[in-house]
Design a protein around this motif. Structure first.
Motif, PDB file in Angstrom:
ATOM      1  N   PRO A   1       5.765   9.784  -8.733  1.00  0.00           N
ATOM      2  CA  PRO A   1       6.342   8.651  -9.468  1.00  0.00           C
ATOM      3  C   PRO A   1       7.876   8.647  -9.514  1.00  0.00           C
ATOM      4  CG  PRO A   1       4.574   9.656 -10.725  1.00  0.00           C
ATOM      5  CD  PRO A   1       4.842  10.544  -9.544  1.00  0.00           C
ATOM      6  N   ALA A   2       8.492   9.795  -9.333  1.00  0.00           N
ATOM      7  CA  ALA A   2       9.951   9.876  -9.409  1.00  0.00           C
ATOM      8  C   ALA A   2      10.620   9.617  -8.055  1.00  0.00           C
ATOM      9  CB  ALA A   2      10.368  11.242  -9.938  1.00  0.00           C
TER      10      ALA A   2
ATOM     11  N   ARG B   1       0.831  -1.208   0.000  1.00  0.00           N
ATOM     12  CA  ARG B   1       0.000   0.000   0.000  1.00  0.00           C
ATOM     13  C   ARG B   1       0.868   1.261   0.000  1.00  0.00           C
ATOM     14  NH1 ARG B   1      -2.944  -2.902   3.906  1.00  0.00           N
ATOM     15  NH2 ARG B   1      -2.006  -1.649   5.535  1.00  0.00           N
ATOM     16  N   TYR B   2       1.969   1.229   0.758  1.00  0.00           N
ATOM     17  CA  TYR B   2       2.867   2.381   0.827  1.00  0.00           C
ATOM     18  C   TYR B   2       3.501   2.658  -0.538  1.00  0.00           C
ATOM     19  CZ  TYR B   2       6.910   5.237   1.985  1.00  0.00           C
ATOM     20  OH  TYR B   2       7.857   6.231   2.007  1.00  0.00           O
ATOM     21  N   VAL B   3       3.955   1.612  -1.208  1.00  0.00           N
ATOM     22  CA  VAL B   3       4.572   1.782  -2.528  1.00  0.00           C
ATOM     23  C   VAL B   3       3.546   2.319  -3.526  1.00  0.00           C
ATOM     24  CG1 VAL B   3       5.613   0.562  -4.475  1.00  0.00           C
ATOM     25  CG2 VAL B   3       6.386   0.084  -2.157  1.00  0.00           C
ATOM     26  N   ALA B   4       2.326   1.807  -3.505  1.00  0.00           N
ATOM     27  CA  ALA B   4       1.283   2.291  -4.407  1.00  0.00           C
ATOM     28  C   ALA B   4       0.986   3.764  -4.136  1.00  0.00           C
ATOM     29  CB  ALA B   4       0.020   1.456  -4.250  1.00  0.00           C
ATOM     30  N   HIS B   5       0.923   4.144  -2.870  1.00  0.00           N
ATOM     31  CA  HIS B   5       0.679   5.537  -2.495  1.00  0.00           C
ATOM     32  C   HIS B   5       1.827   6.430  -2.969  1.00  0.00           C
ATOM     33  CE1 HIS B   5      -0.480   8.992  -0.044  1.00  0.00           C
ATOM     34  NE2 HIS B   5       0.781   9.034   0.361  1.00  0.00           N
ATOM     35  N   LEU B   6       3.038   5.970  -2.748  1.00  0.00           N
ATOM     36  CA  LEU B   6       4.211   6.747  -3.144  1.00  0.00           C
ATOM     37  C   LEU B   6       4.249   6.951  -4.652  1.00  0.00           C
ATOM     38  CD1 LEU B   6       6.628   8.004  -1.680  1.00  0.00           C
ATOM     39  CD2 LEU B   6       7.901   5.917  -2.176  1.00  0.00           C
TER      40      LEU B   6
END
Length: 65
Positions: free
Chosen positions: A36-37, A26-31
């Motif tokens: 995106p960079a 979830r954290y990676v998807a949010h980030l």
């Protein structure tokens, strides 16, 4: 067979949510959605930062030791 496979997927999803194993995903998807960079930390670094934050804040739950 399809019902069994669907049930196994549900159990896997449920266990990941129950144990908060999916927090990194979830954290990676949010980030990625917000920047995106941005550099994504490794799972190990994410867990270390999360544990340190939880241990450093007494409001995050009971800690006996």
């Amino acid at each position: 067979m399809r019902t069994l496979l669907r049930g196994a997927r549900w159990v896997r999803w449920y266990m990941r949510e129950l144990t908060d194993e999916s927090a990194y995903d979830r954290y990676v998807a949010h980030l990625r959605a917000h920047d995106p960079a941005a550099e994504v930390p490794s799972r190990r670094d994410f867990e270390r930062e999360r544990t340190d934050a939880r241990d450093g804040d007494p409001r995050q739950g009971f800690r006996c030791c």
